[in-house]
Design a protein around this motif. Structure first.
Motif, short mmCIF file in Angstrom:
data_model
loop_
_atom_site.label_atom_id
_atom_site.label_comp_id
_atom_site.label_asym_id
_atom_site.label_seq_id
_atom_site.Cartn_x
_atom_site.Cartn_y
_atom_site.Cartn_z
N SER A 1 0.83 -1.11 0.07
CA SER A 1 0.08 -0.08 0.09
C SER A 1 0.79 1.28 0.01
O SER A 1 0.65 2.13 -0.77
N PRO A 2 1.74 1.32 0.88
CA PRO A 2 2.64 2.60 0.88
C PRO A 2 3.28 2.75 -0.64
O PRO A 2 3.65 4.03 -1.09
N LEU A 3 3.88 1.84 -1.10
CA LEU A 3 4.77 1.83 -2.31
C LEU A 3 3.70 2.20 -3.49
O LEU A 3 4.05 3.05 -4.16
N GLY B 1 1.83 6.79 -7.08
CA GLY B 1 0.91 7.52 -7.51
C GLY B 1 -0.47 6.48 -8.06
O GLY B 1 -1.10 7.08 -9.04
N PHE B 2 -0.49 5.33 -7.68
CA PHE B 2 -1.39 4.16 -8.31
C PHE B 2 -2.77 4.66 -7.57
O PHE B 2 -3.88 4.01 -8.04
N TYR B 3 -2.86 5.55 -6.77
CA TYR B 3 -4.31 5.96 -5.85
C TYR B 3 -4.93 6.99 -6.60
O TYR B 3 -5.98 7.48 -6.34
N GLN B 4 -3.92 7.60 -7.74
CA GLN B 4 -4.45 8.93 -8.57
C GLN B 4 -5.05 8.72 -9.68
O GLN B 4 -4.59 7.64 -10.22
N PRO B 5 -5.96 9.40 -10.22
CA PRO B 5 -6.17 9.39 -11.93
C PRO B 5 -5.22 9.14 -12.67
O PRO B 5 -4.14 9.87 -12.44
N PRO B 6 -5.14 8.61 -13.73
CA PRO B 6 -6.18 7.65 -14.12
C PRO B 6 -6.29 6.12 -13.48
O PRO B 6 -7.35 5.43 -13.95
N PHE B 7 -5.74 6.06 -12.55
CA PHE B 7 -5.71 4.48 -11.96
C PHE B 7 -6.83 4.53 -11.11
O PHE B 7 -7.36 5.32 -10.53
#
Length: 107
Positions: free
Chosen positions: A74-76, A81-87
């Motif tokens: 989760s921290p990685l 940036g995988f919790y930000q758009p477009p993901f």
């Protein structure tokens, strides 16, 4: 006589204690994993160092997948940036299988 220890029956901590295993922190150990990577800023380096320290501490003892996800993955993902758009991250849907045999239900 040779003693055989099944991997499922031993922890990393037991191996460290019984066989004097030592961590190898040589940065060139897996050099091919470190080539052609983007530069990290100081905050990213600090966060990764903290994640590494926490994982190294916890990995000496039996550690289950949910803990690895919480402490490392989760921290990685956040840093990358995988919790930000477009993901978009979706969890697995729960699947339940149930079978009855002679009055006993197995789930």
């Amino acid at each position: 006589m040779v003693q055989i220890i099944q991997g499922k029956d031993v922890s990393l901590n037991q191996l460290i204690e019984e066989f004097d295993l030592q961590r190898n922190d040589d940065e060139n150990f897996f050099r091919e994993w470190q080539e052609n990577l983007p530069e990290l800023n100081d905050l990213e380096r600090q966060n990764i160092a903290e994640i590494k320290t926490e994982y190294q501490h916890l990995s000496r003892y039996p550690i289950l997948e949910p803990v690895v996800k919480m402490v490392v993955l989760s921290p990685l993902l956040r840093l990358a940036g995988f919790y930000q758009p477009p993901f978009y991250i979706a969890s697995e849907e729960e699947v339940e299988i149930s079978s009855e045999d002679e009055g006993t239900i197995i789930r």
